[in-house]
Design a protein around this motif. Structure first.
Motif, short mmCIF file in Angstrom:
data_model
loop_
_atom_site.label_atom_id
_atom_site.label_comp_id
_atom_site.label_asym_id
_atom_site.label_seq_id
_atom_site.Cartn_x
_atom_site.Cartn_y
_atom_site.Cartn_z
N GLY A 202 0.80 -1.22 0.00
CA GLY A 202 0.00 0.00 0.00
C GLY A 202 0.83 1.26 0.00
O GLY A 202 0.28 2.37 -0.11
N CYS A 203 2.15 1.13 0.12
CA CYS A 203 3.04 2.30 0.10
C CYS A 203 4.38 1.87 -0.48
O CYS A 203 5.24 1.37 0.25
N ALA A 204 4.56 2.09 -1.78
CA ALA A 204 5.78 1.66 -2.46
C ALA A 204 6.93 2.63 -2.23
O ALA A 204 8.11 2.24 -2.22
N THR A 205 6.62 3.91 -2.03
CA THR A 205 7.65 4.93 -1.84
C THR A 205 7.32 5.77 -0.62
O THR A 205 6.59 6.76 -0.70
N PRO A 206 7.86 5.38 0.55
CA PRO A 206 7.55 6.14 1.76
C PRO A 206 8.26 7.50 1.77
O PRO A 206 9.23 7.68 1.05
N PRO A 207 7.74 8.44 2.59
CA PRO A 207 6.60 8.21 3.48
C PRO A 207 5.26 8.38 2.76
O PRO A 207 5.12 9.25 1.92
N CYS A 208 4.32 7.51 3.11
CA CYS A 208 2.93 7.65 2.68
C CYS A 208 2.11 7.89 3.94
O CYS A 208 2.25 7.15 4.91
N TYR A 209 1.27 8.88 3.91
CA TYR A 209 0.47 9.20 5.09
C TYR A 209 -0.88 8.52 4.95
O TYR A 209 -1.73 8.93 4.16
N GLN A 210 -1.07 7.45 5.73
CA GLN A 210 -2.24 6.59 5.59
C GLN A 210 -2.94 6.40 6.92
O GLN A 210 -2.32 6.46 7.99
N SER A 211 -4.23 6.12 6.86
CA SER A 211 -4.96 5.83 8.08
C SER A 211 -4.54 4.47 8.62
O SER A 211 -4.09 3.60 7.87
N TRP A 212 -4.69 4.32 9.92
CA TRP A 212 -4.38 3.02 10.54
C TRP A 212 -5.19 1.91 9.87
O TRP A 212 -4.66 0.83 9.57
N GLY A 213 -6.45 2.17 9.60
CA GLY A 213 -7.30 1.16 8.97
C GLY A 213 -6.80 0.75 7.61
O GLY A 213 -6.83 -0.45 7.26
N ASP A 214 -6.32 1.71 6.82
CA ASP A 214 -5.81 1.39 5.48
C ASP A 214 -4.52 0.57 5.57
O ASP A 214 -4.30 -0.35 4.77
N ILE A 215 -3.67 0.90 6.54
CA ILE A 215 -2.42 0.15 6.70
C ILE A 215 -2.71 -1.29 7.09
O ILE A 215 -2.15 -2.23 6.52
N VAL A 216 -3.62 -1.48 8.03
CA VAL A 216 -3.97 -2.84 8.47
C VAL A 216 -4.64 -3.62 7.34
O VAL A 216 -4.36 -4.81 7.14
N ALA A 217 -5.51 -2.96 6.59
CA ALA A 217 -6.20 -3.65 5.49
C ALA A 217 -5.22 -4.13 4.42
O ALA A 217 -5.39 -5.21 3.85
N ALA A 218 -4.19 -3.33 4.15
CA ALA A 218 -3.21 -3.70 3.13
C ALA A 218 -2.16 -4.68 3.65
O ALA A 218 -1.47 -5.33 2.86
N ASN A 219 -2.06 -4.78 4.99
CA ASN A 219 -1.06 -5.65 5.61
C ASN A 219 -1.73 -6.49 6.70
O ASN A 219 -1.43 -6.33 7.89
N PRO A 220 -2.63 -7.39 6.33
CA PRO A 220 -3.46 -8.10 7.31
C PRO A 220 -2.68 -9.02 8.25
O PRO A 220 -3.18 -9.36 9.33
N ASP A 221 -1.48 -9.43 7.87
CA ASP A 221 -0.69 -10.33 8.72
C ASP A 221 0.35 -9.59 9.56
O ASP A 221 1.15 -10.23 10.26
N ALA A 222 0.36 -8.26 9.49
CA ALA A 222 1.38 -7.48 10.21
C ALA A 222 1.29 -7.71 11.71
O ALA A 222 0.20 -7.78 12.29
N THR A 223 2.44 -7.83 12.34
CA THR A 223 2.52 -8.03 13.79
C THR A 223 3.57 -7.09 14.38
O THR A 223 4.47 -6.62 13.67
N ILE A 224 3.45 -6.83 15.67
CA ILE A 224 4.49 -6.07 16.36
C ILE A 224 5.73 -6.94 16.46
O ILE A 224 5.69 -8.05 16.97
N LEU A 225 6.84 -6.42 15.96
CA LEU A 225 8.09 -7.16 15.92
C LEU A 225 9.03 -6.77 17.06
O LEU A 225 9.81 -7.58 17.54
N GLY A 226 8.97 -5.50 17.49
CA GLY A 226 9.90 -5.01 18.49
C GLY A 226 9.25 -4.03 19.43
O GLY A 226 8.27 -4.32 20.10
N GLY A 227 9.79 -2.80 19.45
CA GLY A 227 9.36 -1.83 20.43
C GLY A 227 8.08 -1.11 20.09
O GLY A 227 7.72 -0.90 18.93
N PHE A 228 7.36 -0.72 21.14
CA PHE A 228 6.20 0.15 21.09
C PHE A 228 6.46 1.26 22.08
O PHE A 228 6.74 0.99 23.25
N GLY A 229 6.40 2.52 21.63
CA GLY A 229 6.67 3.59 22.56
C GLY A 229 6.72 4.95 21.91
O GLY A 229 6.02 5.21 20.92
#
Length: 304
Positions: A202-229
């Protein structure tokens, strides 16, 4: 959701160098993540929990090094930012303190990360948020504040590669209000506009400013890999800002992190059963007895 702390495995310098182009936080690689059975710090795993985080709960490390505790404050070798748990400023949203970062130079950067949510699917996250206070003494551009960052594997753990950082900045979320100095402001990441430090679906050339919903929809298997903060810099020279009430929630569970200079009581129950002996006032002074602890709560929290 399982929240045992996940340390990094063997950390190759070549991998760190390959990841070091991101300017928003320490970097991980999917191959570097492994499960450990221990937990560091004081992160909570119960429903609707509010967890106090103080200096004793964190490790202080140089960026691009594997976390040694569940809370890490990362800085750079050449131009470290400062980060401290402080009283105030003003009246924080939780308790009496916050975590304040100061980045005098544009090359400075500080990142306070928690690692208890590794493995959480982005699709399962229902709420994200934090509060900020921009010090009026700041000389950075008026639109700059600490960001909320999440290190993710956008294609999921079953596919190689996929590391990126997702970044929420108040400046790109004007519907949540204008950025102000000298006041606490609360920001919500869902719904919200985010950007990725690297290409993702959903974003071939960052930065792309996208809604959280659009990011999750385009990357349904995405998981937290490391830090949150929270992260401040690069490019935030002259910014002095505090954060508090960092929050992440999934269906049925909410974790809110209350940054404090000392472990202070927030309810009368905190003072009972000897609890007062492990608590202090906001200035670090110990309580003489349970009654003094209870009086402190009544005065500071207006709990009658």
């Amino acid at each position: 959701m399982h929240h045992s702390f996940k340390f990094l495995g063997a950390f190759a310098l070549a991998t760190a160098a390959a990841c070091s182009t991101d300017s928003v936080g320490p970097n991980l690689n999917p191959a570097d993540v492994s499960v450990a059975g221990a937990s560091g710090g004081s992160s909570a795993s119960t429903t609707s929990s509010s967890t106090v985080v103080t200096e004793t709960d964190i490790a202080r490390q140089i960026e691009d090094t594997p976390p040694t505790r569940s809370w890490v404050f990362y800085t750079r070798v050449a131009s470290p930012a400062t980060g401290a748990f402080v009283p105030g400023p003003s009246t924080p949203p939780l308790g009496v303190g916050s975590f304040e970062m100061n980045t005098p130079l544009a090359t400075d950067k500080g990142t306070l990360f928690n690692y208890d949510h590794v493995g959480t699917r982005l699709a399962n996250i229902t709420s994200l948020g934090y509060s900020t206070y921009r010090d009026p003494a700041s000389t950075a551009p008026a639109v700059q504040l600490p960001s909320m960052n999440i290190e993710v594997d956008y294609n999921g753990p079953s596919v190689a590669g996929g590391y990126t950082s997702l970044v929420f900045e108040p400046v790109y979320n004007p519907t949540e209000g204008a950025i102000q100095s000298g006041v606490w402001q609360t920001w919500s990441g869902i719904p919200g506009i985010w950007w990725s430090t690297r290409p993702i679906n959903g974003c071939a050339t960052p930065p792309c400013y996208q809604s959280w919903g659009d990011i999750v929809a385009a990357n349904p298997d995405a998981t937290i890999l490391g830090g949150f903060g929270v992260n401040q810099g690069s490019g935030s020279g002259g910014l002095i800002a505090a954060t508090d009430a960092l929050m992440i929630a999934t269906a049925g569970s909410r974790w809110t992190y209350n940054f404090e200079p000392f472990r202070t009581p927030t309810t009368k129950d905190d003072c009972k059963n000897g609890g007062w002996q492990n608590l202090t006032a906001a200035d670090g002074s110990p309580f003489k007895n349970q009654g003094q602890c209870v009086s402190y709560v009544e005065h500071t929290m207006h709990e009658g």
